[in-house]
Design an enzyme around this catalytic site. Structure first.
Site, PDB file in Angstrom:
ATOM      1  N   THR A   1       0.852  -1.190   0.000  1.00  0.00           N
ATOM      2  CA  THR A   1       0.000   0.000   0.000  1.00  0.00           C
ATOM      3  C   THR A   1       0.880   1.229   0.000  1.00  0.00           C
ATOM      4  O   THR A   1       1.995   1.195   0.510  1.00  0.00           O
ATOM      5  CB  THR A   1      -0.892   0.036   1.266  1.00  0.00           C
ATOM      6  OG1 THR A   1      -1.524  -1.227   1.448  1.00  0.00           O
ATOM      7  CG2 THR A   1      -1.947   1.107   1.181  1.00  0.00           C
TER       8      THR A   1
ATOM      9  N   GLY B   1      -2.001  -4.321   5.558  1.00  0.00           N
ATOM     10  CA  GLY B   1      -3.389  -4.752   5.572  1.00  0.00           C
ATOM     11  C   GLY B   1      -4.036  -4.641   6.946  1.00  0.00           C
ATOM     12  O   GLY B   1      -4.742  -3.687   7.265  1.00  0.00           O
TER      13      GLY B   1
END
Length: 531
Positions: free
Chosen positions: A345, A428
């Site tokens: 990410t 996550g």
């Protein structure tokens, strides 16, 4: 490793890569607004941080428009293909969706659509100007950063298995090393097509045809009609009150509501009276995380397919019920087992002179996503859809044209109606936990954004695709703290003092007096630029 925190009054960009931060600053200096800069930063990150994000992934934008005082979100997550059913995998002898390769490419990437929609509604500069920096860095190259080099080495075997990945990220039989010049000519060509034709080229034009044709040659699931039908969604953010401020998150299919549940539980105690580096603190927040994750895992999916009782989950009454279960005496660790989730990410934030603010996050799901590049496009495709379950009774069951449970969750906090903190992070399971660390650091312990981002961190659960369901602590938390936690039932893993497992967080804070401060995570390659 402590970064100095700049303090300015006009504008600021914070991102996980110094080149992307410089790109955002250059757009603002050219007369662009925060929305323009956010799109340019997002595109640049897809080039200079290809292990974490890219054109083949998804993006979520949480925004404040100063002229209207409106908070709004854009959900740029893709849906599964029209042929995506459990039987498609069962016919191949699979009991679960693979994490890598062409069979993991289940959902249409939503990134390009998100750029186009945000720019179309709010942008000031020409579209071409926003994509040009990404094109330039893809064509001319850039020195491989320390973090990218670390992940290239970690995933070297995976990269060398795929011909297109090998051609892009290796030379002379080995992956690129730190400081070596990485050029991505094929990706530059795809970005140039997007730059000239607009964001919908990815879904309706020649670029879409090249992507779907390449996937079709190797038995891919996604079809041209899946791309043609794709559109993201403008959404109203969800929120809760914490310590007199409004905390905004994206609604489902984002996991953002899990953080709001955690904050609601913590509102029942004076957290500032519990020392931040004590075992009591880490036990308390870990148990709060478990309670929120239990409900997240039970309900989170595409709300178009299943009702998610947000009103109940975010109610104060429910938070009090959960809090009573957390506050056991003597303290005791709950054996709850979380779901494994991905990791890659990139989070960034921008504020401009007009007062506009954009908190945004993007991902390929795993590091290098599916580890599959679609033909000669240079585009690494995400593997977000591998999080779907092949069990038809599961909340996140695989169905056609469905958005998966999504870990991406940009955050924003308002004080007296105006943004006072933008925050987000990589990782996550770690995303709501790190946001919890930063938020409590700022609003309970009175820290600056940089001090809060730099605090010793924890992460509970099976993030980064691991099977272990332990409580991971950075070494700076201390061996005595770990021993106390083990004594009450926690399975504790001690990591390095500054460990990449904790992800890379960025933040921008804005005082009531208008002073803008920024934070880049010492664990990564990020930087903050403001003036």
């Amino acid at each position: 490793m402590q970064n100095r925190m700049p303090q300015v009054r006009q504008a600021m960009v914070a991102s996980p890569h110094y080149i992307a931060s410089a790109v955002g600053a250059s757009i603002l200096h050219k007369g662009g607004n925060a929305f323009d800069a956010a799109v340019a930063v997002s595109a640049a990150l897809g080039v200079v941080y290809p292990h974490m994000t890219g054109l083949g992934g998804d993006a979520f934008f949480l925004m404040f428009e100063a002229s209207t005082g409106e908070y709004v979100g854009y959900n740029g997550s893709g849906r599964s293909g029209s042929r995506a059913v459990p039987g498609w995998y069962a016919d191949k002898g699979m009991s679960r969706i693979p994490a890598r390769g062409i069979d993991s490419v289940v959902t249409v990437p939503g990134m390009a659509d998100a750029w186009w929609e945000v720019w179309s509604r709010y942008g000031k500069l020409p579209w071409e100007d926003l994509i040009e920096p990404a094109v330039r860095y893809a064509e001319d190259g850039y020195p491989v950063s320390a973090n990218l080099a670390e992940w290239l080495k970690k995933d070297e075997e995976l990269i060398l298995l795929d011909g297109n990945m090998r051609r892009t990220y290796s030379q002379n039989g080995r992956v690129y090393q730190e400081s070596e010049q990485l050029r991505q000519k094929e990706l530059a060509g795809s970005l140039r097509m997007l730059q000239r034709g607009g964001g919908r080229v990815f879904y309706e034009g020649d670029l879409m045809q090249r992507i779907t044709t390449a996937m079709g040659h190797v038995g891919g699931l996604l079809m041209p009609e899946d791309f043609l039908c794709h559109h993201g969604e403008w959404v109203k953010p969800i929120s809760t009150e914490y310590r007199g401020r409004t905390v905004y998150q994206m609604p489902p299919n984002s996991q953002g509501f899990s953080l709001l549940m955690m904050l609601n539980m913590l509102e029942n105690t004076e957290l500032r009276h519990i020392p931040r580096r004590s075992a009591a603190f880490y036990h308390l927040v870990t148990e709060v995380v478990k309670k929120a994750f239990h409900d997240r895992d039970a309900y989170l999916t595409d709300p178009d397919f299943r009702h998610i009782p947000l009103e109940q989950l975010l109610s104060r009454e429910y938070a009090e019920q959960l809090w009573k279960q957390v506050c056991l005496l003597p303290p005791q660790a709950d054996p709850f087992l979380s779901q494994a989730s991905g990791q890659d990410t990139a989070y960034a934030a921008v504020v401009d002179e007009e007062g506009n603010a954009v908190s945004f996050i993007q991902s390929l799901y795993f590091d290098f996503g599916s580890a599959y590049i679609a033909g000669d496009t240079g585009i690494v495709m995400q593997n977000r859809g591998c999080y779907f379950s092949l069990d038809p009774a599961a909340p996140n069951a695989l169905e056609p044209n469905k958005r998966s449970f999504h870990t991406l969750m940009p955050g924003m906090v308002a004080d007296q109606g105006r943004p006072c903190l933008l925050l987000g992070t990589q990782g996550g399971e770690g995303q709501p936990q790190t946001q919890l660390s930063v938020l409590t650091g700022v609003f309970d312990y009175g820290l600056t954004a940089q001090e809060a981002v730099s605090l010793p961190r924890w992460v509970y659960g099976r993030t980064w695709g691991e099977d272990s369901d332990t409580l991971k602590l950075e070494g700076r938390c201390g061996s005595e703290t770990a021993a106390e936690l083990r004594a009450i039932g926690h399975q504790v893993d001690m990591l390095r003092d500054w460990d990449g497992v904790m992800g890379q967080a960025q933040a921008i804070s804005i005082s009531r007096e208008g002073v803008i401060s920024g934070a880049a995570d010492p664990r990564g390659d990020g930087s903050v630029i403001g003036w």
